[in-house]
Scaffold this motif. Structure first.
Motif, PDB file in Angstrom:
ATOM      1  N   PRO A  95     -35.838  23.589 -17.274  1.00 22.98           N
ATOM      2  CA  PRO A  95     -34.896  22.461 -17.181  1.00 22.98           C
ATOM      3  C   PRO A  95     -34.261  22.117 -18.529  1.00 22.98           C
ATOM      4  N   ASP A  96     -35.030  22.204 -19.608  1.00 20.62           N
ATOM      5  CA  ASP A  96     -34.470  21.916 -20.935  1.00 20.62           C
ATOM      6  C   ASP A  96     -33.395  22.938 -21.309  1.00 20.62           C
ATOM      7  N   MET A  97     -33.607  24.183 -20.941  1.00 23.89           N
ATOM      8  CA  MET A  97     -32.611  25.225 -21.224  1.00 23.89           C
ATOM      9  C   MET A  97     -31.328  24.971 -20.425  1.00 23.89           C
ATOM     10  N   ILE A  98     -31.480  24.601 -19.184  1.00 26.15           N
ATOM     11  CA  ILE A  98     -30.313  24.282 -18.349  1.00 26.15           C
ATOM     12  C   ILE A  98     -29.548  23.107 -18.955  1.00 26.15           C
ATOM     13  N   ALA A  99     -30.290  22.106 -19.434  1.00 23.83           N
ATOM     14  CA  ALA A  99     -29.653  20.940 -20.059  1.00 23.83           C
ATOM     15  C   ALA A  99     -28.883  21.353 -21.305  1.00 23.83           C
ATOM     16  N   LEU A 100     -29.429  22.283 -22.079  1.00 22.37           N
ATOM     17  CA  LEU A 100     -28.746  22.760 -23.281  1.00 22.37           C
ATOM     18  C   LEU A 100     -27.458  23.492 -22.914  1.00 22.37           C
ATOM     19  N   MET A 101     -27.478  24.241 -21.819  1.00 22.36           N
ATOM     20  CA  MET A 101     -26.270  24.932 -21.359  1.00 22.36           C
ATOM     21  C   MET A 101     -25.188  23.919 -20.976  1.00 22.36           C
ATOM     22  N   ARG A 102     -25.587  22.852 -20.304  1.00 21.45           N
ATOM     23  CA  ARG A 102     -24.608  21.819 -19.909  1.00 21.45           C
ATOM     24  C   ARG A 102     -24.010  21.142 -21.147  1.00 21.45           C
ATOM     25  N   THR A 103     -24.852  20.873 -22.140  1.00 22.14           N
ATOM     26  CA  THR A 103     -24.361  20.259 -23.378  1.00 22.14           C
ATOM     27  C   THR A 103     -23.377  21.186 -24.081  1.00 22.14           C
ATOM     28  N   ALA A 104     -23.695  22.473 -24.110  1.00 26.80           N
ATOM     29  CA  ALA A 104     -22.806  23.442 -24.747  1.00 26.80           C
ATOM     30  C   ALA A 104     -21.458  23.503 -24.031  1.00 26.80           C
ATOM     31  N   ASN A 105     -21.480  23.391 -22.705  1.00 25.28           N
ATOM     32  CA  ASN A 105     -20.215  23.423 -21.971  1.00 25.28           C
ATOM     33  C   ASN A 105     -19.402  22.157 -22.228  1.00 25.28           C
ATOM     34  N   ASP A 106     -20.072  21.029 -22.378  1.00 26.83           N
ATOM     35  CA  ASP A 106     -19.376  19.787 -22.755  1.00 26.83           C
ATOM     36  C   ASP A 106     -18.739  19.943 -24.141  1.00 26.83           C
ATOM     37  N   ASP A 107     -19.474  20.579 -25.060  1.00 29.31           N
ATOM     38  CA  ASP A 107     -18.926  20.820 -26.403  1.00 29.31           C
ATOM     39  C   ASP A 107     -17.724  21.753 -26.345  1.00 29.31           C
ATOM     40  N   LEU A 108     -17.792  22.731 -25.447  1.00 29.26           N
ATOM     41  CA  LEU A 108     -16.663  23.649 -25.270  1.00 29.26           C
ATOM     42  C   LEU A 108     -15.430  22.886 -24.785  1.00 29.26           C
ATOM     43  N   ALA A 109     -15.628  21.975 -23.850  1.00 29.74           N
ATOM     44  CA  ALA A 109     -14.510  21.177 -23.340  1.00 29.74           C
ATOM     45  C   ALA A 109     -13.852  20.380 -24.456  1.00 29.74           C
ATOM     46  N   GLN A 110     -14.655  19.799 -25.328  1.00 29.08           N
ATOM     47  CA  GLN A 110     -14.112  19.033 -26.446  1.00 29.08           C
ATOM     48  C   GLN A 110     -13.358  19.943 -27.415  1.00 29.08           C
ATOM     49  N   GLY A 164      -6.700  30.615 -21.298  1.00 27.12           N
ATOM     50  CA  GLY A 164      -7.730  31.135 -20.428  1.00 27.12           C
ATOM     51  C   GLY A 164      -9.064  30.430 -20.545  1.00 27.12           C
ATOM     52  N   TRP A 165      -9.226  29.549 -21.552  1.00 27.79           N
ATOM     53  CA  TRP A 165     -10.519  28.916 -21.754  1.00 27.79           C
ATOM     54  C   TRP A 165     -10.777  27.785 -20.772  1.00 27.79           C
ATOM     55  N   GLN A 166      -9.720  27.197 -20.203  1.00 28.50           N
ATOM     56  CA  GLN A 166      -9.942  26.159 -19.196  1.00 28.50           C
ATOM     57  C   GLN A 166     -10.698  26.743 -18.013  1.00 28.50           C
ATOM     58  N   ASP A 167     -10.369  27.983 -17.671  1.00 35.24           N
ATOM     59  CA  ASP A 167     -11.079  28.660 -16.599  1.00 35.24           C
ATOM     60  C   ASP A 167     -12.547  28.850 -16.963  1.00 35.24           C
ATOM     61  N   ALA A 168     -12.827  29.020 -18.256  1.00 33.95           N
ATOM     62  CA  ALA A 168     -14.205  29.223 -18.697  1.00 33.95           C
ATOM     63  C   ALA A 168     -15.080  28.019 -18.369  1.00 33.95           C
ATOM     64  N   LEU A 169     -14.515  26.832 -18.462  1.00 35.84           N
ATOM     65  CA  LEU A 169     -15.288  25.626 -18.142  1.00 35.84           C
ATOM     66  C   LEU A 169     -15.743  25.632 -16.686  1.00 35.84           C
ATOM     67  N   GLU A 170     -14.834  25.975 -15.795  1.00 34.01           N
ATOM     68  CA  GLU A 170     -15.186  26.034 -14.376  1.00 34.01           C
ATOM     69  C   GLU A 170     -16.201  27.142 -14.127  1.00 34.01           C
ATOM     70  N   HIS A 171     -15.982  28.287 -14.778  1.00 33.97           N
ATOM     71  CA  HIS A 171     -16.933  29.392 -14.647  1.00 33.97           C
ATOM     72  C   HIS A 171     -18.322  28.964 -15.105  1.00 33.97           C
ATOM     73  N   HIS A 172     -18.390  28.301 -16.250  1.00 32.77           N
ATOM     74  CA  HIS A 172     -19.679  27.866 -16.774  1.00 32.77           C
ATOM     75  C   HIS A 172     -20.353  26.868 -15.842  1.00 32.77           C
ATOM     76  N   ASP A 173     -19.573  25.960 -15.264  1.00 28.25           N
ATOM     77  CA  ASP A 173     -20.138  24.993 -14.317  1.00 28.25           C
ATOM     78  C   ASP A 173     -20.812  25.727 -13.146  1.00 28.25           C
ATOM     79  N   ASN A 174     -20.097  26.720 -12.604  1.00 28.09           N
ATOM     80  CA  ASN A 174     -20.651  27.483 -11.481  1.00 28.09           C
ATOM     81  C   ASN A 174     -21.861  28.303 -11.920  1.00 28.09           C
ATOM     82  N   LEU A 175     -21.764  28.888 -13.120  1.00 33.39           N
ATOM     83  CA  LEU A 175     -22.874  29.685 -13.638  1.00 33.39           C
ATOM     84  C   LEU A 175     -24.129  28.829 -13.819  1.00 33.39           C
TER      85      LEU A 175
END
Length: 218
Positions: A95-110, A164-175
Motif C-alpha cells: 500500500p505504501d508503494m501504491i501511495a508513492l506512485m499516486r504522489t508521483a503522478n500528482d507531481d507529474l500533473a504539476q 502527449g504527457w496529458q495522456d500519461a496522467l490517464e495512463h498512470h491512473d489506470n496503471l
C-alpha cells in the motif's frame, strides 16, 4: 570524480546542452567541468557504453546523433524490459508503494502545468521506479537505468512542449488501479500500450522533421 563527470556530461547530453552530432574533446569538457582529464575520459568511455557518445579512434568523439531507427530500437527494448518489471513487480507492491506512485503522478500533473520537462521526467521515473524496485531484479534495474538516459534525451528533443504527457496522467491512473488490484497481466499490457503510443508520437515528430522543418538527427 568519474561519477561526477559522468552525471554532469550525461545531463548535458540529455538536455541538449551537448547537441546530437557535436564533437567533444576531453580537455574542453574537463575545463568546463573544472575537473582533470582522467575522470572525464573515464566518463566518456562509460557514455560510449550507454550509446550516448560514439567514437572513432584517432578521428573523433561525438554525441551520438538521434536517428529514427535507433530511437525505435531503444523504445522496443524498453517496452520489453518494462513488461517484465510490471509482471514481476506488481505482486510485490505494498500500500505504501501504491501511495508513492499516486504522489508521483500528482507531481507529474504539476510539472505538466508548469511545462517543466525535467520535473516531469523525474516524477515519471519515480512512479515507474516503484514497480522496478518491487520486481527485486538487480539486473533488470541496471538495464532499465542504462536505457533511461537515451529515452530522456528523446523526450527532451521531441517533447519539449510536453506533448502527449496529458495522456500519461490517464495512463498512470489506470496503471495504478490495476497495480492496486494486483492484476499484473493487465498492468503489463496497458504499460506496453502506452509505450507504443509514445513511440507513435515520436514517429510523427520524426515525420515532421523529415518533411524539411528541421534536421531529423537533431
Amino acid at each position: 570524480m568519474s561519477d561526477v563527470a559522468f552525471d554532469r556530461i550525461c545531463d548535458a547530453i540529455v538536455t541538449g546542452q551537448l547537441a546530437p552530432g557535436s564533437k567533444v574533446r576531453d580537455s574542453d569538457l574537463a575545463d568546463q567541468l573544472g575537473l582533470s582529464r582522467t575522470p572525464v575520459r573515464e566518463a566518456l568511455a562509460r557514455l560510449i557504453d550507454t550509446g550516448l557518445v560514439e567514437a572513432k579512434p584517432a578521428a573523433f568523439t561525438r554525441i551520438t546523433p538521434l536517428h529514427r531507427a535507433d530511437v525505435e530500437a531503444t523504445l522496443a527494448v524498453l517496452e520489453v524490459l518494462d513488461q517484465l518489471a510490471v509482471r514481476t513487480g506488481v505482486p510485490n507492491l505494498t500500500p505504501d508503494m501504491i501511495a508513492l506512485m499516486r504522489t508521483a503522478n500528482d507531481d507529474l500533473a504539476q510539472a505538466i502545468k508548469a511545462d517543466d520537462i525535467g520535473s516531469a521526467l523525474a516524477a515519471d521515473d519515480i512512479l515507474h521506479g516503484v514497480i522496478v524496485d518491487a520486481a527485486g531484479n538487480p539486473l533488470l534495474k541496471r538495464l532499465i537505468q542504462q536505457v533511461h538516459p537515451q529515452i530522456h534525451r528523446i523526450y527532451y528533443r521531441k517533447f519539449s512542449s510536453l506533448r502527449g504527457w496529458q495522456d500519461a496522467l490517464e495512463h498512470h491512473d489506470n496503471l495504478i488501479k490495476l497495480c492496486a488490484a494486483g492484476d499484473s497481466a493487465a498492468a503489463a499490457e496497458i504499460s506496453s500500450q502506452h509505450r507504443r503510443f509514445l513511440g507513435g508520437l515520436i514517429g510523427e515528430l520524426f515525420d515532421i522533421d523529415e518533411d524539411g522543418s528541421t534536421d531529423p538527427s537533431q
